[in-house]
Design a protein around this motif. Structure first.
Motif, short mmCIF file in Angstrom:
data_model
loop_
_atom_site.label_atom_id
_atom_site.label_comp_id
_atom_site.label_asym_id
_atom_site.label_seq_id
_atom_site.Cartn_x
_atom_site.Cartn_y
_atom_site.Cartn_z
N ASP A 1 2.41 2.01 -3.33
CA ASP A 1 1.47 2.61 -4.28
C ASP A 1 1.32 4.11 -4.04
N VAL A 2 1.16 4.50 -2.76
CA VAL A 2 0.97 5.93 -2.49
C VAL A 2 2.25 6.70 -2.76
N TYR A 3 3.40 6.06 -2.53
CA TYR A 3 4.67 6.73 -2.81
C TYR A 3 4.86 6.92 -4.32
N ASN B 1 2.61 7.60 -6.43
CA ASN B 1 1.80 8.75 -6.83
C ASN B 1 2.30 10.06 -6.22
N ASP B 2 3.08 9.97 -5.12
CA ASP B 2 3.55 11.17 -4.43
C ASP B 2 4.95 10.92 -3.88
N TYR C 1 0.84 -1.21 0.00
CA TYR C 1 0.00 0.00 0.00
C TYR C 1 0.88 1.26 0.00
N LEU C 2 1.90 1.26 0.87
CA LEU C 2 2.79 2.42 0.92
C LEU C 2 3.53 2.63 -0.40
N LYS D 1 2.70 12.39 5.91
CA LYS D 1 1.34 12.28 5.38
C LYS D 1 0.68 10.96 5.76
N TYR D 2 1.51 9.95 6.08
CA TYR D 2 0.95 8.65 6.47
C TYR D 2 1.66 8.15 7.73
N ARG E 1 -3.97 8.11 7.45
CA ARG E 1 -3.70 9.37 6.77
C ARG E 1 -3.59 10.45 7.85
#
Length: 509
Positions: A409-411, A413-414, A406-407, A460-461, A507
């Motif tokens: 994936d978010v990394y 994108n950002d 999951y991390l 952010k997380y 979040r």
């Protein structure tokens, strides 16, 4: 017609003995080495500290590759022998992750071979020595930690090697291994006193050269600390800060409740093995009793029964290392006891167990059967607990893999985000650069200050486990339960059904 030298019956017999010896040792290496080598590739690291070691190893390797590596880079929270060795090998061959695990696996194989050699030295009984070897080689917990990037097994190998050469009266070689062990873990600084004491008891002399070799470890470590921080005592200062922070976040470790003692005692016994512990205590009683009645003559090593002198030396190392851990635990400098701590005691205690078994059951067939049955029952009981720990470790790794994915994936994108995560496994599995993470180390002990630290760092997380004990969970206990708050909003969750571990990603803000 004359026969050549290699065709004589004596030469052929020598070749046959040599061939059987090679096959025998090859068999021992395969039995102990194959599960550990496979485990290095297939099993997860058994403890989160492994990923901190891997980060340190990769940092050293990178500086070696850049040509900027220096003495200061040896400084860290842990002694650097293991990290430096792995960094140098991975500098030559790459693959830091697997090099670190394979170094541990090879050391684990060496420990098993040394258990056999020392058992033979003490008992001169091959079947019993092979049983001691098999107990180590097929021990589930020993295989798991031999497959992990941790110092417990490499340190055991160095201590066992030092003991082996001491029994062989090769004191300088023993000192070299003792010095290496003392450059990996601080408890082996005891060997600076123990090895000369044993040599004096057995030979009435002390090797100053051997003593000088062992003193190098602490002196070099003090120099590294001074070079890196300006204080020779920096390691102890940092260690004290860590313990103080851990106690502040988890004050329950300041009291010795029955629940805590039972938990830590169970962790220690599952690896040390109750039968091994009891046999070592019985051996200690027999040694003291024989000294009191004057049947042991402290003369030259050659004039003392080798099995008795050897078991004395081995048991001294067993009891000294166990005593060091218990002293640290009850004085508060070692807040927790983990199962891996007992693996050194287990390896040292197996040869003593073999010796004690022979000493007690000599010419007593019925007692031999009863005692063997009892020991096997204890081993079977502990093996059940060890298998459970291995299964839990694998299941926990699966849960952490879900969080890491999951991390990742978010990394993707950002790439500029920062993440609070104290789980080294998750950080490593995510593949996210280490500088993108904030950990629990030295977080402010105030809610407003902690939130400001997160804001300033761009967090952010937040990743938190249900049994995490840090400043964060002390100030915001709801993050251990997956609750939605004003500042922490749960976005994903993973759990291990075997151990009860639960992980949440929040979040922040």
């Amino acid at each position: 017609m004359k026969t050549t030298n290699d065709q004589t019956p004596e030469a052929q017999a020598t070749k046959s003995i040599r061939a059987r010896s090679i096959l025998f040792w090859a068999g021992l290496i395969l039995v102990s080495g194959v599960p550990r080598i496979l485990g290095a590739f297939l099993l997860p690291n058994a403890f989160g500290d492994a990923y901190s070691y891997l980060e340190a190893i990769e940092a050293m390797r990178s500086k070696m590759a850049d040509g900027t590596f220096g003495i200061k880079d040896l400084h860290g929270f842990w002694f650097p022998m293991y990290q430096f060795t792995c960094a140098f090998i991975s500098f030559l061959f790459g693959h830091t992750f697997y090099v670190a695990k394979l170094v541990s696996a090879l050391c684990g194989t060496g420990v098993c071979l040394l258990v056999y050699q020392i058992s033979m030295r003490l008992t001169d009984h091959r079947p019993l020595s092979l049983l001691a070897f098999a107990s180590a080689a097929l021990n589930p917990l020993h295989i798991l930690y031999s497959s992990s990037a941790l110092t417990d097994i490499p340190h055991s190998f160095l201590v066992m090697s030092s003991l082996y050469f001491a029994l062989d009266k090769r004191w300088k070689t023993a000192a070299v291994f003792a010095a290496a062990a003392g450059f990996m873990r601080i408890e082996s600084w005891m060997l600076i006193a123990l090895l000369p004491a044993l040599q004096f008891l057995f030979q009435r002399r002390v090797s100053l050269a051997a003593l000088g070799i062992m003193i190098i470890s602490p002196l070099f470590w003090f120099y590294i600390c001074w070079k890196a921080t300006g204080s020779a005592m920096a390691y102890f200062e940092e260690r004290n800060r860590y313990v103080a922070g851990y106690i502040a976040a988890n004050p329950v470790v300041t009291t010795f409740s029955s629940q805590r003692l039972l938990l830590d005692g169970e962790r220690l016994l599952v690896s040390t093995n109750l039968a091994v512990l009891l046999n070592c205590l019985v051996a200690a009683w027999m040694i003291v009793r024989r000294m009191i009645v004057g049947r042991m003559v402290w003369q030259k090593f050659e004039m003392v029964s080798l099995d008795f002198a050897g078991v004395t030396a081995t048991n001294v190392l067993f009891l000294s290392n166990l005593g060091f851990l218990l002293l640290a635990y009850f004085t508060g400098s070692q807040p927790d006891i983990w199962s891996r701590y007992g693996l050194l005691f287990f390896a040292l205690g197996l040869p003593v167990t073999a010796w004690t078994f022979l000493a007690i059951t000599k010419d007593r067939s019925r007692l031999k059967i009863i005692l063997a049955t009892a020991i096997l029952a204890v081993f079977a009981y502990h093996t059940k607990g060890q298998v459970r720990e291995v299964v839990s470790c694998v299941a926990e790794e699966s849960a952490k893999t879900i969080i890491a994915a999951y991390l990742k994936d978010v990394y993707r994108n950002d790439p500029g985000l920062r993440i609070y995560c104290d789980e080294g496994n998750v950080r490593s599995l995510s593949g996210i650069p280490s500088e993108r993470f904030l950990t629990a180390y030295q977080l402010p002990d105030d809610p407003a200050a902690l939130l400001k630290r997160f804001d300033d760092a761009g967090v952010k997380y937040v990743v938190c486990a249900n049994w995490e004990t840090t400043t964060l969970t002390k100030l915001f206990p709801e993050v251990r339960k997956g609750k939605d708050t004003d500042v922490f909003h749960p976005v994903t969750h993973a759990a291990s059904k075997y151990s009860g571990l639960e992980l949440w990603v929040y979040r922040f803000r």
